[in-house]
Design a protein around this motif. Structure first.
Motif, PDB file in Angstrom:
ATOM      1  N   ARG A 122      35.187  -6.098 -41.056  1.00 53.98           N
ATOM      2  CA  ARG A 122      34.529  -7.319 -41.549  1.00 53.98           C
ATOM      3  C   ARG A 122      33.329  -7.689 -40.678  1.00 53.98           C
ATOM      4  NH1 ARG A 122      36.519  -7.046 -45.985  1.00 53.98           N
ATOM      5  NH2 ARG A 122      38.712  -7.481 -46.363  1.00 53.98           N
ATOM      6  N   LEU A 123      33.486  -7.527 -39.390  1.00 51.89           N
ATOM      7  CA  LEU A 123      32.391  -7.874 -38.476  1.00 51.89           C
ATOM      8  C   LEU A 123      31.203  -6.958 -38.725  1.00 51.89           C
ATOM      9  CD1 LEU A 123      34.408  -8.358 -35.173  1.00 51.89           C
ATOM     10  CD2 LEU A 123      33.344 -10.125 -36.556  1.00 51.89           C
ATOM     11  N   GLN A 124      31.516  -5.694 -38.946  1.00 53.50           N
ATOM     12  CA  GLN A 124      30.475  -4.712 -39.229  1.00 53.50           C
ATOM     13  C   GLN A 124      29.636  -5.179 -40.409  1.00 53.50           C
ATOM     14  OE1 GLN A 124      29.110  -2.240 -42.033  1.00 53.50           O
ATOM     15  NE2 GLN A 124      31.321  -2.409 -42.155  1.00 53.50           N
ATOM     16  N   ALA A 125      30.310  -5.721 -41.426  1.00 51.69           N
ATOM     17  CA  ALA A 125      29.584  -6.145 -42.614  1.00 51.69           C
ATOM     18  C   ALA A 125      28.674  -7.341 -42.321  1.00 51.69           C
ATOM     19  CB  ALA A 125      30.572  -6.491 -43.722  1.00 51.69           C
ATOM     20  N   GLU A 126      28.996  -8.083 -41.266  1.00 46.33           N
ATOM     21  CA  GLU A 126      28.179  -9.258 -40.918  1.00 46.33           C
ATOM     22  C   GLU A 126      26.972  -8.872 -40.058  1.00 46.33           C
ATOM     23  OE1 GLU A 126      28.770 -12.614 -41.777  1.00 46.33           O
ATOM     24  OE2 GLU A 126      30.168 -11.648 -43.169  1.00 46.33           O
TER      25      GLU A 126
END
Ligand SMILES: Nc1ncnc2c1ncn2[C@@H]1O[C@H](COP(=O)(O)OP(=O)(O)OP(=O)(O)O)[C@@H](O)[C@H]1O
Ligand SMILES: [Mg+2]
Length: 742
Positions: A122-126
């Motif tokens: 999820r962080l990667q997507a941010e």
């Protein structure tokens, strides 16, 4: 760590499938290389995403930092992978947490169970394209190693609470590992007067032209860097200070610490033009035996600055080049020493690269005639052969004494803590300042303490102190450096802080040779101490926290199984231990999940303690037995056990805490309730007599009269006795009756 190609769908529509698959393959190769270089483990590819673990299968003390470094490196490498004019970029997310790794249902090896990988994805997507975004848990562990940008709190899909995100911009130049990881808020310094006096004395001698070398040794967190910093402060006015910082990431980059220091000293900025870099380098070079025409190109090469045509081309072969570079470095150091005394600190020599090492080996002797003091800090794993030089001193740092630990706890907390907390932290931390600081902080953050009228107090009994997240990595790394022995350490940790060889053999089920080899490795690594020889040997974990870390690293099923085997081995092979220390059995059975056996052993332990007049211990042991009974199926057997425990607890509490204590009352009340179905049991009398004493000592006459009446009735009815509850004597019954009438 989760890494993905940004805009790969758009990319797919622009280039043909064959080319796309080549691009992705190239991307995977680069990412894999970087992950391995930073000690990570490539778990799996998911389309063009890559999931990697840092800390598995081998833990490092700095896994969070490694993951972030790898992430930054991935974004750079991928940016260089342009595909037919289309720029590429990666996005990276890093999160930290405990997970279980193993084979799951479908047979997928090394699969992870836990929230952390999802969070990383999820962080990667941010993250913006080319960016690295980390979770708060990771941010806590990465200190001042990087430049950050705060992205604020965001809601992420599938996660209830908003999470505050941080983008990592780039690495800071690591001039001092100590300053980056612990330097922000220093607690006042305690103790170590003799060590500092000795170091200052060596500095004085060196300042007078008789150069000195001091090797400051000690395990992680014992305070080497802190002492070195203090010495640096003390000599600041009288000498020149140089710091060479060795790094775990550059153990095989020749002269990395020297190159970093020189770059910083010359104030060379990596981004500036070559010409200005060379100008700056020229400005710091001193006149020395090897003239600038040779020294400058060699040093430029060391700093990876292309010399262009400013200097004549060197024609030496690689070996001679190295020898000359080392000479230039020594020349420069000694030329500096001619002006003012120099204090050279080589930090963390256990990570030194072979060439810097060679340089040190070569200058130890000549330093003796120079105004130079060389202070080398090292953990025990770094070995050297400098001891025979007359100008070399070895200084070993030991743990802090009890009083100093207590002082450091108060400083770290910023106020005084309840004595029970100070004792518990000191006992767990074993005099290692880093453990003391981190445990104190984690106790303060745990919500265990409450403030009443400006004082901190503990609510209820003190639970075992958990291992702070900041220490988990470093403790596990100590065990994992010896992966073959981890299992033996884990078994030992299940037995206790001390474990004897015979019991270990019985539980481990490993061949003798393998077991002994593992034990001696643990000993050499300084993780355990041994007393006596095998087979009589007894081992003890050097640190309570290392034992905890080993124990915590066991999965629940395996842990229960080990404790069951230990309890059975004690009963079978050491019946004397089972009889003399039933509390040991009780604890292993409790950990094994055998609640009933555990309660029975607590009952024996409590009775044994009571028979030795150790009433407080007995009261505690009966209480623990009552606690574990919660895990037992309701029924006659359970009630029988509880009755025994409550009666024991009632008597023990009367002596230990007094007639009127709440615990005493609680035990008798519950015992009477359990006796309701057994009117003939003699303990009806004893329990009621105990309870009447509670009320008489509190002068609660109403309750007293009621219970005393029942007591007399019981006293008159009772005629028989048994081992666990002797028949009331005529005189005790009479005393009770007269008390009731009086
Ligand atoms: N005598 C002391 N008084 C107060 N604090 C101390 C003392 N010694 C060490 N500390 C603190 O304990 C922590 C660990 O110390 P330090 O970093 O110097 O250990 P180290 O031996 O250099 O460990 P490493 O091998 O990991 O580099 C630091 O926060 C430091 O400030
Ligand atoms: Mg240090």
């Amino acid at each position: 760590m989760f890494s993905d190609l940004a805009d790969s769908t758009a990319l797919a529509s622009r280039i043909d499938p064959e080319e796309l698959s080549e691009v992705i393959a190239a991307y995977h190769r680069c990412v894999a290389e970087v992950i391995v270089r930073f000690g990570g483990f490539l778990a799996k590819y998911l389309g063009d995403g890559v999931l990697a673990y840092f800390g598995f299968p081998v833990a490092h003390e700095d896994d969070a930092e490694r993951a972030v470094r790898a992430g930054l490196q991935i974004t750079r490498v991928v940016a260089g992978l342009a595909s037919g004019g289309t720029p590429l970029s990666a996005r990276v997310g890093v999160a930290t947490g405990l997970v279980v790794v193993g084979e799951i249902g479908s047979g997928e090896a090394n699969a992870v169970v836990g929230e952390t990988p999802n969070l990383a994805a999820r962080l990667q997507a941010e993250a913006p394209p080319g960016g690295v975004v980390i979770a708060p848990t990771t941010r806590r562990l990465t200190g001042d190693w990087f430049h950050y940008r705060d992205l604020g709190a965001r809601h992420l899909k599938g996660i209830a609470e908003p999470i505050s995100l941080t983008q990592v911009l780039d690495e800071r130049i690591e001039e001092s590992r100590f300053a980056a990881s612990r330097g922000a808020l220093l607690t006042p310094f305690v103790g170590r007067e003799q060590e500092i006096a000795l170091l200052l004395d060596r500095w004085r001698v060196a300042s007078e032209g008789e150069g000195q070398v001091v090797v400051l040794s000690g395990e992680a967190g014992i305070g080497k860097s802190r002492i070195a910093e203090i010495l640096r402060e003390r000599v600041a006015d009288a000498g020149t200070r140089i710091r060479y910082q060795c790094s775990p990431y550059y153990t095989d980059t020749a002269l990395h610490p020297v190159a970093t220091q020189l770059t910083a000293a010359a104030r060379i900025d990596p981004g500036e033009p070559v010409e200005s870099k060379l100008d700056k380098l020229e400005r710091v070079i001193l006149p020395a035996a090897i003239g600038p025409e040779v020294a400058l190109p060699l040093l430029a090469e060391l700093l990876a600055i292309p010399p262009g045509d400013r200097y004549p081309t060197l024609t030496m072969g690689p070996e001679l080049r190295k020898v000359r570079t080392l000479q230039v470095l020594a020349d420069q150091l000694f030329a500096l020493g001619q002006k003012r005394p120099v204090m050279v600190l080589v930090e963390d020599a256990h990570w030194i690269d072979p060439t810097t090492r060679e340089w040190l080996d070569a200058i130890i002797e000549p330093i003796g005639a120079q105004g130079v003091m060389l202070l080398v800090t090292r953990r025990p794993e770094f070995q050297n052969s400098w001891g025979h030089h007359p100008n070399v001193t070895s200084l070993n740092l030991n743990r802090l004494a009890q009083r100093q630990s207590a002082a450091l706890i108060a400083y770290a907390a910023g106020r005084s803590l309840p004595a029970a907390i100070t004792e518990a932290v000191a006992a767990r931390a074993d005099g290692v300042p880093l453990f003391i600081e981190e445990l104190t902080k984690s106790v303060l953050e745990s919500g265990l303490l409450r403030e009443i009228d400006g004082e901190l107090v503990v609510d209820g009994p003190l639970p075992p102190l958990a291992i702070p997240t900041t220490l988990q990595g470093s403790l596990l790394a100590r065990l994992d450096r010896l992966s073959a022995t981890r299992e033996v350490a884990q078994i030992g940790s299940a037995i206790g802080r001390e474990f004897d060889y015979k019991l270990l053999t019985a539980v481990a089920g490993l061949p003798e040779g393998q077991l002994q080899a593992a034990l001696s490795q643990l000993e050499v690594a300084g993780l355990v101490f041994r007393r006596g020889r095998t087979p009589e040997a007894i081992y003890a974990f050097k640190h309570a926290l290392v034992q905890d870390a080993a124990h915590d690293s066991l999965l629940k099923g395996r842990r229960q199984q080990l404790h069951a085997r230990i309890a059975e081995a004690i009963e079978r092979q050491h019946p004397e231990v089972a009889t003399s220390q039933p509390q040991l059995l009780a604890q292993h059975y409790a950990e094994a999940g055998f609640a009933e056996r555990s309660a029975t052993a607590w009952l024996q332990a409590g009775r044994l303690a009571a028979s030795r007049s150790a009433s407080s211990e007995a009261a505690m042991q009966f209480a623990r037995g009552i606690d574990v009974l919660q895990g037992v199926e309701p029924g006659r057997e359970r009630d029988r056990l509880e009755l025994d425990l409550q009666v024991g607890r009632g008597s023990a509490c009367t002596v230990a805490h007094g007639f009127s204590a709440v615990e005493t009352e609680r035990a008798w009340v519950r015992a009477i309730a359990l006796l309701r179905d057994h009117p003939e049991d003699l303990r009806n009398f004893w329990a009621r007599r105990g309870l009447s004493a509670v009320y008489s000592s509190r002068a609660d006459m109403t309750k007293y009269a009621a219970i005393a009446g029942e007591t007399c009735a019981d006293g008159r009815r009772s005629t028989r006795g048994s081992a666990s509850s002797p028949a009331p004597t005529r005189s005790s019954a009479r005393a009770c009756i007269s008390a009731t009438l009086g």
